[in-house]
Enzyme design. Structure first.
Site, PDB file in Angstrom:
ATOM      1  N   LYS A  22       5.559  34.399  -4.758  1.00  0.00           N
ATOM      2  CA  LYS A  22       5.074  33.581  -4.259  1.00  0.00           C
ATOM      3  C   LYS A  22       5.199  33.434  -2.952  1.00  0.00           C
ATOM      4  CE  LYS A  22       7.617  29.935  -3.357  1.00  0.00           C
ATOM      5  NZ  LYS A  22       7.983  29.121  -1.974  1.00  0.00           N
ATOM      6  N   ASN A  23       6.325  33.593  -2.583  1.00  0.00           N
ATOM      7  CA  ASN A  23       5.538  33.989  -0.161  1.00  0.00           C
ATOM      8  C   ASN A  23       4.889  35.238  -0.038  1.00  0.00           C
ATOM      9  OD1 ASN A  23       7.796  31.395  -0.443  1.00  0.00           O
ATOM     10  ND2 ASN A  23       9.416  32.200   0.159  1.00  0.00           N
ATOM     11  N   ARG A  99       3.531  22.977   2.508  1.00  0.00           N
ATOM     12  CA  ARG A  99       3.530  22.785   3.651  1.00  0.00           C
ATOM     13  C   ARG A  99       3.075  24.559   4.086  1.00  0.00           C
ATOM     14  NH1 ARG A  99       6.784  22.409   7.589  1.00  0.00           N
ATOM     15  NH2 ARG A  99       6.820  24.613   7.619  1.00  0.00           N
ATOM     16  N   CYS A 123      10.371  19.221   5.037  1.00  0.00           N
ATOM     17  CA  CYS A 123      10.328  18.453   3.888  1.00  0.00           C
ATOM     18  C   CYS A 123      12.167  18.309   3.070  1.00  0.00           C
ATOM     19  CB  CYS A 123      10.310  19.674   3.240  1.00  0.00           C
ATOM     20  SG  CYS A 123      10.857  21.228   2.769  1.00  0.00           S
ATOM     21  N   ARG A 128      10.904  21.260   9.940  1.00  0.00           N
ATOM     22  CA  ARG A 128      10.212  21.772   9.382  1.00  0.00           C
ATOM     23  C   ARG A 128       9.135  21.888  10.248  1.00  0.00           C
ATOM     24  NH1 ARG A 128      10.119  24.459   3.698  1.00  0.00           N
ATOM     25  NH2 ARG A 128       9.503  25.596   4.649  1.00  0.00           N
ATOM     26  N   PRO A 129       9.482  22.058  11.485  1.00  0.00           N
ATOM     27  CA  PRO A 129       8.199  21.683  13.196  1.00  0.00           C
ATOM     28  C   PRO A 129       7.281  23.080  12.751  1.00  0.00           C
ATOM     29  CG  PRO A 129      10.232  22.175  14.053  1.00  0.00           C
ATOM     30  CD  PRO A 129      10.671  22.233  12.548  1.00  0.00           C
ATOM     31  N   ILE A 130       6.425  23.130  12.990  1.00  0.00           N
ATOM     32  CA  ILE A 130       5.175  24.206  13.280  1.00  0.00           C
ATOM     33  C   ILE A 130       5.060  24.405  15.528  1.00  0.00           C
ATOM     34  CG2 ILE A 130       4.546  23.793  11.578  1.00  0.00           C
ATOM     35  CD1 ILE A 130       1.999  22.762  13.499  1.00  0.00           C
ATOM     36  N   ASP A 131       6.135  24.748  15.842  1.00  0.00           N
ATOM     37  CA  ASP A 131       5.502  24.009  17.343  1.00  0.00           C
ATOM     38  C   ASP A 131       6.011  25.640  17.736  1.00  0.00           C
ATOM     39  OD1 ASP A 131       8.576  24.257  16.716  1.00  0.00           O
ATOM     40  OD2 ASP A 131       9.596  25.513  18.741  1.00  0.00           O
ATOM     41  N   LEU A 132       6.799  27.209  16.678  1.00  0.00           N
ATOM     42  CA  LEU A 132       6.298  28.721  17.518  1.00  0.00           C
ATOM     43  C   LEU A 132       5.303  28.770  16.751  1.00  0.00           C
ATOM     44  CD1 LEU A 132       9.749  29.363  16.230  1.00  0.00           C
ATOM     45  CD2 LEU A 132       9.113  29.303  18.631  1.00  0.00           C
ATOM     46  N   ASP A 313      16.987  31.413   1.015  1.00  0.00           N
ATOM     47  CA  ASP A 313      16.030  31.305  -0.597  1.00  0.00           C
ATOM     48  C   ASP A 313      17.930  31.254  -1.550  1.00  0.00           C
ATOM     49  OD1 ASP A 313      12.508  31.735   0.599  1.00  0.00           O
ATOM     50  OD2 ASP A 313      13.803  29.987   0.984  1.00  0.00           O
ATOM     51  N   ILE A 335      19.575  28.500   8.223  1.00  0.00           N
ATOM     52  CA  ILE A 335      18.068  28.432   8.419  1.00  0.00           C
ATOM     53  C   ILE A 335      17.986  27.197   8.746  1.00  0.00           C
ATOM     54  CG2 ILE A 335      16.196  28.933   8.074  1.00  0.00           C
ATOM     55  CD1 ILE A 335      18.246  31.539   8.918  1.00  0.00           C
ATOM     56  N   ARG A 405       6.871  25.014  -8.486  1.00  0.00           N
ATOM     57  CA  ARG A 405       6.202  25.521  -7.133  1.00  0.00           C
ATOM     58  C   ARG A 405       6.183  27.139  -7.526  1.00  0.00           C
ATOM     59  NH1 ARG A 405       6.417  22.217  -2.906  1.00  0.00           N
ATOM     60  NH2 ARG A 405       4.905  23.349  -1.820  1.00  0.00           N
TER      61      ARG A 405
HETATM   62  C1  EPZ Z   1       9.386  30.567   4.299  1.00  0.00           C
HETATM   63  O1  EPZ Z   1       9.059  29.128   5.151  1.00  0.00           O
HETATM   64  C2  EPZ Z   1       9.316  30.927   3.305  1.00  0.00           C
HETATM   65  N1  EPZ Z   1       8.004  30.289   2.638  1.00  0.00           N
HETATM   66  C3  EPZ Z   1      10.723  29.127   2.595  1.00  0.00           C
HETATM   67  O2  EPZ Z   1      10.813  29.914   1.473  1.00  0.00           O
HETATM   68  C4  EPZ Z   1      11.582  30.721   3.269  1.00  0.00           C
HETATM   69  O3  EPZ Z   1      13.084  29.948   3.284  1.00  0.00           O
HETATM   70  C5  EPZ Z   1      11.841  30.546   4.980  1.00  0.00           C
HETATM   71  O4  EPZ Z   1      10.571  31.569   5.365  1.00  0.00           O
HETATM   72  C6  EPZ Z   1      12.804  30.889   5.599  1.00  0.00           C
HETATM   73  O5  EPZ Z   1      12.854  32.685   4.996  1.00  0.00           O
HETATM   74  C7  EPZ Z   1       7.499  30.683   2.807  1.00  0.00           C
HETATM   75  O6  EPZ Z   1       7.269  31.505   2.581  1.00  0.00           O
HETATM   76  C8  EPZ Z   1       5.992  30.007   2.167  1.00  0.00           C
HETATM   77  P1  EPZ Z   1      10.979  29.989   8.620  1.00  0.00           P
HETATM   78  P2  EPZ Z   1       8.834  29.343   6.363  1.00  0.00           P
HETATM   79  O7  EPZ Z   1       9.364  29.392   9.815  1.00  0.00           O
HETATM   80  O8  EPZ Z   1       7.766  30.054   7.059  1.00  0.00           O
HETATM   81  C9  EPZ Z   1      12.594  26.581  12.777  1.00  0.00           C
HETATM   82  C10 EPZ Z   1      11.261  28.709  -0.927  1.00  0.00           C
HETATM   83  O9  EPZ Z   1      11.864  28.004  -1.367  1.00  0.00           O
HETATM   84  N2  EPZ Z   1      10.829  26.851  13.006  1.00  0.00           N
HETATM   85  O10 EPZ Z   1      11.164  31.356   9.094  1.00  0.00           O
HETATM   86  O11 EPZ Z   1       9.121  27.896   6.651  1.00  0.00           O
HETATM   87  C11 EPZ Z   1      12.680  25.887  10.601  1.00  0.00           C
HETATM   88  O12 EPZ Z   1      12.272  24.582  10.880  1.00  0.00           O
HETATM   89  C12 EPZ Z   1      10.541  28.442   0.980  1.00  0.00           C
HETATM   90  O13 EPZ Z   1      10.251  29.781  -1.178  1.00  0.00           O
HETATM   91  C13 EPZ Z   1      11.136  26.010  13.780  1.00  0.00           C
HETATM   92  O14 EPZ Z   1      11.772  25.471  14.340  1.00  0.00           O
HETATM   93  O15 EPZ Z   1      10.120  28.851   6.964  1.00  0.00           O
HETATM   94  C14 EPZ Z   1      13.664  27.115  10.065  1.00  0.00           C
HETATM   95  O16 EPZ Z   1      14.952  26.201  10.526  1.00  0.00           O
HETATM   96  C15 EPZ Z   1      11.765  27.010   1.573  1.00  0.00           C
HETATM   97  N3  EPZ Z   1       9.348  25.940  14.532  1.00  0.00           N
HETATM   98  C16 EPZ Z   1      13.671  28.192  10.414  1.00  0.00           C
HETATM   99  O17 EPZ Z   1      12.901  27.820  11.860  1.00  0.00           O
HETATM  100  C17 EPZ Z   1       8.651  26.919  14.239  1.00  0.00           C
HETATM  101  O18 EPZ Z   1       7.683  27.128  14.496  1.00  0.00           O
HETATM  102  C18 EPZ Z   1      12.941  29.505   9.837  1.00  0.00           C
HETATM  103  O19 EPZ Z   1      12.024  28.504   9.297  1.00  0.00           O
HETATM  104  C19 EPZ Z   1       8.731  27.291  12.834  1.00  0.00           C
HETATM  105  C20 EPZ Z   1       9.946  27.485  12.208  1.00  0.00           C
END
Ligand code: EPZ
Length: 427
Positions: A22-23, A99, A123, A128-132, A313, A335, A405
């Site tokens: 999926k991912n 998302r 969620c 889950r911010p997107i600042d990065l 996960d 995480i 999903r």
């Molecule tokens: C991906 O989510 C996966 N989703 C998630 O799988 C997975 O848990 C996660 O990576 C970690 O491995 C998909 O690939 C679609 P991150 P993502 O950005 O990209 C923080 C599942 O069950 N963060 O690595 O959203 C964030 O809040 C799903 O299949 C910021 O602060 O994860 C988190 O605490 C759930 N700012 C940490 O980083 C940002 O801009 C890791 O998030 C982005 C993230």
């Protein structure tokens, strides 16, 4: 809404065909935006999130053609073509449901010079911010504006320009957006502290198949030479390491013996180490990975971490398995800030779990008892199914749309290895 009914106690044995990841699929689909030629993806899983992403791409003007998979192959073949984009807006009503829609931001900005995407919002497992994501695109020259719940990104007149992106923390999605933007940026881009999840390696390999120039694939430092354009390609989605790990936990908790057909051990090292430490016999065979649980399960001390660490996960699924271990396990979720939604539901099945902050202590009990439980998020739902497979009596898991999903034909695959499981409509 549907519910899943499980009558526990069956020892699972046989083989389960592992679907496309999926991912990986959710970051490969938006690659179609990066070229005006057809991109064909094979081994796509039949999942709600993949369908939603397809609808989003259609909204943006991408034609999609699904070809049925041949034979027993679960995977679908999807050909997409973005000859031109009819829209560069990803609307709130789509993004709020999935998302991962945010992953159109980078490629759309790279292709069309602008992109407007609804902020995904939080969620169940965190805000889950997107600042990065946004900082990475600014490093490539993008101008970012946040208005009325949308992020609007605009590239410089001549298009994005290569630059240096240093992530202060590892982010899978932000690395994916940065990579998909950089491949069409002018000049060289360096991404430091890139996420190393196998799904990112899959993305990089697909982009290379489309003509991108990327070095350091699989490492935390990616070097990208931007290209003027990318061409079409045919690419096969990697097997789903989290689906495979989830079914491995089902084998472990039922004292079973399951061959995870098509699973790739390289993507799952931390998961396989955890299973072996818990007392499972794990062997890598030609057709996949065999997981056998002959004796009692052993307790573990586990901390989730970015790849190659133990994946967040898999935390909920391991917690279910360890609820029946011989002793106390300590799990730490590093995480996400709220990824213990499965704990109260597991407790209603008789699990003994104490959560303090990010740490959960799981004291093994003699048995679990079937109950009516509520799914809250994707992986929490799977942990309830895993618990139900071993529990005495009947377990009903409600709100299984969460499961749909991320798990293709869950009840069909589990029935195939002897589980007493069925899906009923909640009417
Ligand atoms: C991906 O989510 C996966 N989703 C998630 O799988 C997975 O848990 C996660 O990576 C970690 O491995 C998909 O690939 C679609 P991150 P993502 O950005 O990209 C923080 C599942 O069950 N963060 O690595 O959203 C964030 O809040 C799903 O299949 C910021 O602060 O994860 C988190 O605490 C759930 N700012 C940490 O980083 C940002 O801009 C890791 O998030 C982005 C993230």
């Amino acid at each position: 809404m549907d519910r899943i009914i499980i009558r526990g106690g069956q020892r699972l044995a046989g083989s389960i065909a592992i679907s496309g990841a999926k991912n990986a699929a959710l970051t490969l689909l938006p690659c179609a935006l990066l070229t005006d030629e057809p991109l064909t993806l094979r081994n796509l899983p039949r999942l709600a999130d993949v369908d939603s992403f397809g609808h989003l791409l259609n909204e943006l003007g991408i034609s999609t053609l699904v070809a049925g998979a041949r034979g027993h192959d679960f995977g679908r073949v999807l050909t997409m073509r973005a000859e031109s984009l009819s829209s560069t807006v990803a609307p709130y009503d789509i993004v709020r449901k999935m998302r991962a829609s945010i992953l159109v931001l980078g490629p759309m900005l790279a292709r069309a010079g602008q992109a407007t995407v609804s902020l995904p919002g939080g969620c169940a497992i965190g805000n889950r911010p997107i600042d990065l994501h946004l900082k990475a695109l600014e490093a490539l020259g993008a101008e970012i504006e946040l208005t009325a719940g949308y992020v609007k990104a605009t590239a410089p007149k001549g298009g994005l320009v290569g630059g240096t992106i240093v992530f202060p923390m590892v982010s899978v999605g932000a690395t994916e957006n940065a990579l998909m933007a950089a491949v069409l940026a002018k000049g060289e881009t360096v991404i430091e502290n890139a996420a190393r999840e196998p799904e990112i390696t899959d993305l990089a390999r697909c982009l290379v198949a489309m003509g991108a120039k990327i070095e350091g694939i699989g490492t935390e430092r990616l070097l990208i030479q931007g290209r003027d354009r990318l061409h079409g390609a045919t690419y096969s989605v990697m097997p789903d390491r989290i689906e495979a790990g989830s079914y491995a936990c089902a084998a472990a908790i039922t004292g079973g013996d399951i061959l995870l057909e098509g699973a790739d051990a390289e993507d799952m090292s931390a998961i396989l180490i955890g299973l072996r430490d818990a007392g499972c016999a794990v062997t890598v065979e030609d057709k996949g990975i065999r997981v056998r649980a002959d004796g009692p399960l052993q307790p573990l001390t586990l901390s989730t971490a970015p790849f190659p660490g133990f994946p967040t996960d898999m935390q909920a699924q391991f917690m279910s398995m360890l609820a029946l271990a011989d002793g106390a396990s300590v799990l730490t979720e590093t995480i996400f800030e709220n990824r213990y939604m499965h704990v109260p539901e597991l407790a209603r099945m008789g699990a003994d779990i104490q959560v303090r902050g990010r740490t959960a202590v799981v004291r093994g009990v003699d048995h679990l008892i079937g109950a009516e439980v509520m799914a809250t998020d994707l992986r929490a739902s799977m942990s309830l199914v895993i618990a139900g497979l071993a529990a005495r009596g009947e377990t009903q898991v409600h709100r299984v749309y969460h499961l749909d999903r991320g798990y293709e034909r869950l009840e069909v695959k589990l029935q195939g290895v002897g589980a007493d499981i069925e899906r009923e409509s909640d009417g």
